[in-house]
Design a protein around this motif. Structure first.
Motif, PDB file in Angstrom:
ATOM      1  N   LEU A   1       0.831  -1.193   0.000  1.00 19.23           N
ATOM      2  CA  LEU A   1       0.000   0.000   0.000  1.00 19.23           C
ATOM      3  C   LEU A   1       0.872   1.252   0.000  1.00 19.23           C
ATOM      4  CD1 LEU A   1      -2.917   0.909  -0.009  1.00 19.23           C
ATOM      5  CD2 LEU A   1      -2.910   0.795   2.460  1.00 19.23           C
ATOM      6  N   VAL A   2       1.968   1.221   0.761  1.00 17.74           N
ATOM      7  CA  VAL A   2       2.878   2.361   0.795  1.00 17.74           C
ATOM      8  C   VAL A   2       3.464   2.608  -0.589  1.00 17.74           C
ATOM      9  CG1 VAL A   2       5.046   3.214   1.754  1.00 17.74           C
ATOM     10  CG2 VAL A   2       3.412   2.070   3.242  1.00 17.74           C
ATOM     11  N   THR A   3       3.869   1.530  -1.270  1.00 17.61           N
ATOM     12  CA  THR A   3       4.435   1.660  -2.610  1.00 17.61           C
ATOM     13  C   THR A   3       3.410   2.259  -3.563  1.00 17.61           C
ATOM     14  OG1 THR A   3       5.866  -0.239  -2.218  1.00 17.61           O
ATOM     15  CG2 THR A   3       5.529   0.405  -4.509  1.00 17.61           C
ATOM     16  N   GLU A   4       2.185   1.770  -3.506  1.00 13.97           N
ATOM     17  CA  GLU A   4       1.129   2.300  -4.360  1.00 13.97           C
ATOM     18  C   GLU A   4       0.935   3.795  -4.114  1.00 13.97           C
ATOM     19  OE1 GLU A   4      -0.640   0.904  -6.823  1.00 13.97           O
ATOM     20  OE2 GLU A   4       0.517  -0.932  -6.580  1.00 13.97           O
ATOM     21  N   PHE A   5       0.935   4.169  -2.860  1.00 13.92           N
ATOM     22  CA  PHE A   5       0.749   5.580  -2.507  1.00 13.92           C
ATOM     23  C   PHE A   5       1.880   6.438  -3.066  1.00 13.92           C
ATOM     24  CE2 PHE A   5       1.475   9.184   0.376  1.00 13.92           C
ATOM     25  CZ  PHE A   5       0.263   9.833   0.266  1.00 13.92           C
ATOM     26  N   GLU A   6       3.109   5.960  -2.912  1.00 18.88           N
ATOM     27  CA  GLU A   6       4.273   6.729  -3.354  1.00 18.88           C
ATOM     28  C   GLU A   6       4.390   6.801  -4.873  1.00 18.88           C
ATOM     29  OE1 GLU A   6       7.467   4.740  -1.361  1.00 18.88           O
ATOM     30  OE2 GLU A   6       7.070   5.747   0.550  1.00 18.88           O
ATOM     31  N   GLU A   7       3.940   5.785  -5.577  1.00 18.51           N
ATOM     32  CA  GLU A   7       4.142   5.721  -7.019  1.00 18.51           C
ATOM     33  C   GLU A   7       2.916   6.111  -7.844  1.00 18.51           C
ATOM     34  OE1 GLU A   7       5.704   1.878  -8.009  1.00 18.51           O
ATOM     35  OE2 GLU A   7       7.475   2.161  -6.754  1.00 18.51           O
ATOM     36  N   THR A   8       1.862   6.492  -7.197  1.00 15.64           N
ATOM     37  CA  THR A   8       0.633   6.829  -7.914  1.00 15.64           C
ATOM     38  C   THR A   8       0.617   8.300  -8.286  1.00 15.64           C
ATOM     39  OG1 THR A   8      -0.572   5.103  -6.768  1.00 15.64           O
ATOM     40  CG2 THR A   8      -1.878   6.854  -7.753  1.00 15.64           C
ATOM     41  N   ASP A   9       0.300   8.552  -9.539  1.00 15.40           N
ATOM     42  CA  ASP A   9       0.177   9.916 -10.041  1.00 15.40           C
ATOM     43  C   ASP A   9      -1.158  10.486  -9.557  1.00 15.40           C
ATOM     44  OD1 ASP A   9      -0.052  12.257 -11.461  1.00 15.40           O
ATOM     45  OD2 ASP A   9      -0.040  11.306 -13.437  1.00 15.40           O
ATOM     46  N   PRO A  10      -1.141  11.600  -8.814  1.00 12.54           N
ATOM     47  CA  PRO A  10      -2.385  12.176  -8.289  1.00 12.54           C
ATOM     48  C   PRO A  10      -3.422  12.488  -9.368  1.00 12.54           C
ATOM     49  CG  PRO A  10      -0.489  13.288  -7.330  1.00 12.54           C
ATOM     50  CD  PRO A  10       0.029  12.367  -8.404  1.00 12.54           C
ATOM     51  N   HIS A  11      -2.958  12.835 -10.571  1.00 10.28           N
ATOM     52  CA  HIS A  11      -3.896  13.125 -11.655  1.00 10.28           C
ATOM     53  C   HIS A  11      -4.624  11.856 -12.103  1.00 10.28           C
ATOM     54  CE1 HIS A  11      -1.175  16.571 -11.697  1.00 10.28           C
ATOM     55  NE2 HIS A  11      -2.256  17.247 -12.080  1.00 10.28           N
ATOM     56  N   ARG A  12      -3.959  10.742 -12.030  1.00 13.88           N
ATOM     57  CA  ARG A  12      -4.575   9.462 -12.420  1.00 13.88           C
ATOM     58  C   ARG A  12      -5.596   9.016 -11.372  1.00 13.88           C
ATOM     59  NH1 ARG A  12      -6.828   6.962 -15.989  1.00 13.88           N
ATOM     60  NH2 ARG A  12      -6.713   4.723 -15.894  1.00 13.88           N
ATOM     61  N   ILE A  13      -5.363   9.326 -10.117  1.00 15.73           N
ATOM     62  CA  ILE A  13      -6.307   8.964  -9.055  1.00 15.73           C
ATOM     63  C   ILE A  13      -7.662   9.612  -9.332  1.00 15.73           C
ATOM     64  CG2 ILE A  13      -6.890   9.277  -6.619  1.00 15.73           C
ATOM     65  CD1 ILE A  13      -3.941   8.979  -5.980  1.00 15.73           C
ATOM     66  N   LEU A  14      -7.632  10.862  -9.689  1.00 20.67           N
ATOM     67  CA  LEU A  14      -8.874  11.577  -9.952  1.00 20.67           C
ATOM     68  C   LEU A  14      -9.642  10.949 -11.116  1.00 20.67           C
ATOM     69  CD1 LEU A  14     -10.781  13.901  -9.376  1.00 20.67           C
ATOM     70  CD2 LEU A  14      -9.359  15.358 -10.836  1.00 20.67           C
ATOM     71  N   SER A  15      -8.955  10.663 -12.214  1.00 18.51           N
ATOM     72  CA  SER A  15      -9.654  10.084 -13.359  1.00 18.51           C
ATOM     73  C   SER A  15     -10.130   8.662 -13.066  1.00 18.51           C
ATOM     74  CB  SER A  15      -8.780  10.111 -14.617  1.00 18.51           C
ATOM     75  OG  SER A  15      -7.635   9.312 -14.452  1.00 18.51           O
ATOM     76  N   THR A  16      -9.330   7.894 -12.325  1.00 20.19           N
ATOM     77  CA  THR A  16      -9.735   6.535 -11.966  1.00 20.19           C
ATOM     78  C   THR A  16     -10.974   6.569 -11.061  1.00 20.19           C
ATOM     79  OG1 THR A  16      -7.493   5.701 -12.162  1.00 20.19           O
ATOM     80  CG2 THR A  16      -9.017   4.389 -10.840  1.00 20.19           C
ATOM     81  N   THR A  17     -10.982   7.486 -10.106  1.00 16.83           N
ATOM     82  CA  THR A  17     -12.129   7.622  -9.214  1.00 16.83           C
ATOM     83  C   THR A  17     -13.378   8.009  -9.996  1.00 16.83           C
ATOM     84  OG1 THR A  17     -10.666   8.275  -7.407  1.00 16.83           O
ATOM     85  CG2 THR A  17     -12.994   8.805  -7.157  1.00 16.83           C
ATOM     86  N   ARG A  18     -13.222   8.905 -10.940  1.00 19.86           N
ATOM     87  CA  ARG A  18     -14.366   9.304 -11.771  1.00 19.86           C
ATOM     88  C   ARG A  18     -14.872   8.131 -12.611  1.00 19.86           C
ATOM     89  NH1 ARG A  18     -12.078  15.193 -13.564  1.00 19.86           N
ATOM     90  NH2 ARG A  18     -12.862  16.313 -11.760  1.00 19.86           N
ATOM     91  N   GLU A  19     -13.943   7.362 -13.176  1.00 23.83           N
ATOM     92  CA  GLU A  19     -14.329   6.198 -13.977  1.00 23.83           C
ATOM     93  C   GLU A  19     -15.074   5.172 -13.131  1.00 23.83           C
ATOM     94  OE1 GLU A  19     -10.747   4.720 -15.786  1.00 23.83           O
ATOM     95  OE2 GLU A  19     -10.433   6.573 -16.905  1.00 23.83           O
ATOM     96  N   CYS A  20     -14.571   4.951 -11.923  1.00 30.75           N
ATOM     97  CA  CYS A  20     -15.253   4.006 -11.026  1.00 30.75           C
ATOM     98  C   CYS A  20     -16.659   4.496 -10.684  1.00 30.75           C
ATOM     99  CB  CYS A  20     -14.446   3.810  -9.747  1.00 30.75           C
ATOM    100  SG  CYS A  20     -12.945   2.874  -9.960  1.00 30.75           S
ATOM    101  N   GLY A  21     -16.778   5.782 -10.403  1.00 28.82           N
ATOM    102  CA  GLY A  21     -18.089   6.354 -10.096  1.00 28.82           C
ATOM    103  C   GLY A  21     -19.057   6.232 -11.258  1.00 28.82           C
ATOM    104  N   ALA A  22     -18.575   6.504 -12.457  1.00 26.16           N
ATOM    105  CA  ALA A  22     -19.428   6.403 -13.645  1.00 26.16           C
ATOM    106  C   ALA A  22     -19.854   4.960 -13.888  1.00 26.16           C
ATOM    107  CB  ALA A  22     -18.696   6.957 -14.863  1.00 26.16           C
ATOM    108  N   SER A  23     -18.929   4.030 -13.694  1.00 21.62           N
ATOM    109  CA  SER A  23     -19.247   2.614 -13.876  1.00 21.62           C
ATOM    110  C   SER A  23     -20.282   2.145 -12.853  1.00 21.62           C
ATOM    111  CB  SER A  23     -17.968   1.785 -13.758  1.00 21.62           C
ATOM    112  OG  SER A  23     -18.252   0.416 -13.859  1.00 21.62           O
ATOM    113  N   PHE A  24     -20.097   2.553 -11.613  1.00 20.09           N
ATOM    114  CA  PHE A  24     -21.044   2.194 -10.563  1.00 20.09           C
ATOM    115  C   PHE A  24     -22.426   2.767 -10.869  1.00 20.09           C
ATOM    116  CE2 PHE A  24     -23.218   3.104  -6.554  1.00 20.09           C
ATOM    117  CZ  PHE A  24     -23.246   1.843  -5.993  1.00 20.09           C
TER     118      PHE A  24
END
Length: 102
Positions: A1-24
């Motif tokens: 989880l720490v690695t994911e946090f450190e290596e994740t692009d904040p801009h990608r988090i936003l788009s991924t969250t939006r995609e998940c919301g739209a899919s749901f």
């Protein structure tokens, strides 16, 4: 989880969250519509509310209030209000799935 946090692009988090919301949201529509002409799992408003109350009473649920107001002295009083005082349309119709929420 720490690695994911450190290596994740904040801009990608936003788009991924939006995609998940739209899919749901897209999938939720199918659940809320119910299945037309399905003979099993159909309940009237009264039978669904009674099943809900019975289930949570057996579990001993106490993390929420089972009636929408303290003005109701019990489930029968609430059902009486829904059917006779505010005249919920088709309260005696058997429906399934989210169609019950329309």
């Amino acid at each position: 989880l720490v690695t994911e946090f450190e290596e994740t692009d904040p801009h990608r988090i936003l788009s991924t969250t939006r995609e998940c919301g739209a899919s749901f949201a897209a999938g939720l529509g199918h659940v809320m519509e119910g299945i037309p002409n399905l003979a099993t799992g159909r309940l009237t408003l009264e039978s669904e509310l009674r099943a809900f109350h019975d289930y949570h009473q057996k579990l001993g649920s106490d993390h929420f209030v089972m009636l929408p107001s303290e003005d109701f002295c019990g489930l029968d009083d609430y059902l009486e209000y829904l059917v006779n005082e505010i005249s919920i349309g088709a309260a005696d119709a058997e429906v399934n799935g989210g169609a019950q929420f329309r």
